[in-house]
Design a protein around this motif. Structure first.
Motif, PDB file in Angstrom:
ATOM      1  N   ALA A  31       0.827  -1.211   0.000  1.00 54.98           N
ATOM      2  CA  ALA A  31       0.000   0.000   0.000  1.00 54.98           C
ATOM      3  C   ALA A  31       0.857   1.255   0.000  1.00 54.98           C
ATOM      4  O   ALA A  31       0.526   2.237  -0.682  1.00 54.98           O
ATOM      5  N   THR A  32       1.955   1.247   0.744  1.00 51.49           N
ATOM      6  CA  THR A  32       2.808   2.438   0.806  1.00 51.49           C
ATOM      7  C   THR A  32       3.384   2.773  -0.567  1.00 51.49           C
ATOM      8  O   THR A  32       3.533   3.946  -0.904  1.00 51.49           O
ATOM      9  N   ASP A  33       3.719   1.769  -1.354  1.00 52.91           N
ATOM     10  CA  ASP A  33       4.208   2.028  -2.710  1.00 52.91           C
ATOM     11  C   ASP A  33       3.104   2.620  -3.571  1.00 52.91           C
ATOM     12  O   ASP A  33       3.296   3.632  -4.253  1.00 52.91           O
ATOM     13  N   ARG A  34       1.947   1.971  -3.570  1.00 55.84           N
ATOM     14  CA  ARG A  34       0.845   2.403  -4.443  1.00 55.84           C
ATOM     15  C   ARG A  34       0.381   3.824  -4.162  1.00 55.84           C
ATOM     16  O   ARG A  34      -0.110   4.503  -5.052  1.00 55.84           O
ATOM     17  N   SER A  35       0.549   4.280  -2.934  1.00 51.18           N
ATOM     18  CA  SER A  35       0.090   5.626  -2.581  1.00 51.18           C
ATOM     19  C   SER A  35       1.116   6.702  -2.922  1.00 51.18           C
ATOM     20  O   SER A  35       0.828   7.889  -2.807  1.00 51.18           O
ATOM     21  N   GLY A  36       2.300   6.306  -3.347  1.00 50.79           N
ATOM     22  CA  GLY A  36       3.373   7.270  -3.600  1.00 50.79           C
ATOM     23  C   GLY A  36       3.407   7.792  -5.028  1.00 50.79           C
ATOM     24  O   GLY A  36       2.960   7.143  -5.978  1.00 50.79           O
ATOM     25  N   ALA A  37       3.980   8.971  -5.174  1.00 44.89           N
ATOM     26  CA  ALA A  37       4.100   9.618  -6.481  1.00 44.89           C
ATOM     27  C   ALA A  37       4.991   8.817  -7.432  1.00 44.89           C
ATOM     28  O   ALA A  37       4.734   8.778  -8.640  1.00 44.89           O
ATOM     29  N   ARG A  38       6.034   8.168  -6.911  1.00 40.27           N
ATOM     30  CA  ARG A  38       6.928   7.386  -7.784  1.00 40.27           C
ATOM     31  C   ARG A  38       6.178   6.228  -8.429  1.00 40.27           C
ATOM     32  O   ARG A  38       6.396   5.916  -9.599  1.00 40.27           O
ATOM     33  N   PHE A  39       5.298   5.577  -7.661  1.00 37.69           N
ATOM     34  CA  PHE A  39       4.514   4.464  -8.218  1.00 37.69           C
ATOM     35  C   PHE A  39       3.552   4.991  -9.280  1.00 37.69           C
ATOM     36  O   PHE A  39       3.424   4.391 -10.350  1.00 37.69           O
ATOM     37  N   GLN A  40       2.901   6.098  -8.995  1.00 40.16           N
ATOM     38  CA  GLN A  40       1.958   6.666  -9.962  1.00 40.16           C
ATOM     39  C   GLN A  40       2.682   7.049 -11.254  1.00 40.16           C
ATOM     40  O   GLN A  40       2.176   6.804 -12.350  1.00 40.16           O
ATOM     41  N   ALA A  41       3.867   7.623 -11.128  1.00 37.94           N
ATOM     42  CA  ALA A  41       4.654   7.970 -12.310  1.00 37.94           C
ATOM     43  C   ALA A  41       5.070   6.711 -13.069  1.00 37.94           C
ATOM     44  O   ALA A  41       5.028   6.672 -14.306  1.00 37.94           O
ATOM     45  N   PHE A  42       5.456   5.683 -12.329  1.00 40.39           N
ATOM     46  CA  PHE A  42       5.842   4.410 -12.947  1.00 40.39           C
ATOM     47  C   PHE A  42       4.673   3.832 -13.741  1.00 40.39           C
ATOM     48  O   PHE A  42       4.853   3.337 -14.857  1.00 40.39           O
ATOM     49  N   MET A  43       3.476   3.907 -13.176  1.00 42.61           N
ATOM     50  CA  MET A  43       2.302   3.393 -13.875  1.00 42.61           C
ATOM     51  C   MET A  43       1.999   4.223 -15.127  1.00 42.61           C
ATOM     52  O   MET A  43       1.344   3.737 -16.033  1.00 42.61           O
ATOM     53  N   GLY A  44       2.519   5.438 -15.184  1.00 42.36           N
ATOM     54  CA  GLY A  44       2.388   6.276 -16.373  1.00 42.36           C
ATOM     55  C   GLY A  44       3.590   6.167 -17.283  1.00 42.36           C
ATOM     56  O   GLY A  44       3.855   7.055 -18.090  1.00 42.36           O
ATOM     57  N   ASP A  45       4.358   5.072 -17.134  1.00 40.62           N
ATOM     58  CA  ASP A  45       5.518   4.779 -17.975  1.00 40.62           C
ATOM     59  C   ASP A  45       6.725   5.682 -17.743  1.00 40.62           C
ATOM     60  O   ASP A  45       7.527   5.893 -18.649  1.00 40.62           O
ATOM     61  N   THR A  46       6.869   6.208 -16.536  1.00 42.73           N
ATOM     62  CA  THR A  46       8.061   6.984 -16.188  1.00 42.73           C
ATOM     63  C   THR A  46       8.945   6.124 -15.292  1.00 42.73           C
ATOM     64  O   THR A  46       8.488   5.621 -14.267  1.00 42.73           O
ATOM     65  N   ASP A  47      10.192   5.950 -15.715  1.00 45.60           N
ATOM     66  CA  ASP A  47      11.123   5.165 -14.904  1.00 45.60           C
ATOM     67  C   ASP A  47      11.407   5.900 -13.597  1.00 45.60           C
ATOM     68  O   ASP A  47      11.677   7.108 -13.607  1.00 45.60           O
ATOM     69  N   PRO A  48      11.355   5.189 -12.481  1.00 47.16           N
ATOM     70  CA  PRO A  48      11.650   5.827 -11.191  1.00 47.16           C
ATOM     71  C   PRO A  48      13.116   6.255 -11.128  1.00 47.16           C
ATOM     72  O   PRO A  48      14.015   5.476 -11.429  1.00 47.16           O
TER      73      PRO A  48
END
Length: 178
Positions: A31-48
């Motif tokens: 849950a902590t990953d999914r709530s973070g901006a890095r995960f959201q960016a990753f789901m939008g095809d942005t490499d962390p």
């Protein structure tokens, strides 16, 4: 269920262990990953982007300089979930700091009889069993110092580390197939 303590009550072990800190990750996501901006960016095809100054990486480097070692094995599904892919994508920064991160297919972990719960093992003598709810949120931890249970965790660690592949190797294959 055994009495649980808040995770924050065991965090001192990350700075105080002398030789080894091992993590077994069994969840399909956190849950902590999914709530973070890095995960959201990753789901939008942005490499962390790596985070070398993140407190975790600073501590890993400091412990490595003292001769101590962080390692972890992440159990992943076939195909990996979004959460598992995210963890593989972000592993490089932790590895650069000095952490040994490996990946093991869930089917292989089951064949080895590995625990089906997340845990930390400090200096082969302190076991921290994570209790995580159905939303992938840590609800508390169980601190275990029973020699038999710690020995079982040591055996699981050794089997997992021997069977797992480096995260970068697995991520390269997964990434090329997505």
């Amino acid at each position: 269920m055994p009495p649980l303590i808040p995770f924050k009550e065991i965090t001192h072990h990350f700075a105080e262990f002398q030789h080894t800190a091992f993590r077994l990750e069994t969840r399909r996501g956190y849950a902590t990953d999914r709530s973070g901006a890095r995960f959201q960016a990753f789901m939008g095809d942005t490499d962390p982007a790596p985070e070398p100054d993140h407190p975790w990486n600073v501590n890993v480097r400091a412990k490595a300089e003292q001769g101590a070692r962080f390692s972890r094995v992440r159990i992943v599904d076939d195909p990996p979930t979004d959460g598992q892919r995210f963890l593989m994508a972000t592993a490089a920064g932790n590895v650069d700091a000095g952490e040994d991160i490996r990946v093991l297919p869930r089917a292989h972990a089951e064949q080895l009889g590995l625990p089906n719960c997340d845990l930390w093992l400090f200096d082969s003598r302190i076991l921290v069993r994570m209790h995580i709810d159905d939303t992938d949120t840590t609800i508390g931890v169980e601190l275990v110092e029973d020699p038999g249970e710690v020995l079982d965790a040591c055996r699981a660690r050794d089997a997992a580390l021997a069977a797992a592949r480096p995260s970068a190797e697995v991520w390269a294959r997964v990434r090329s197939s997505v």
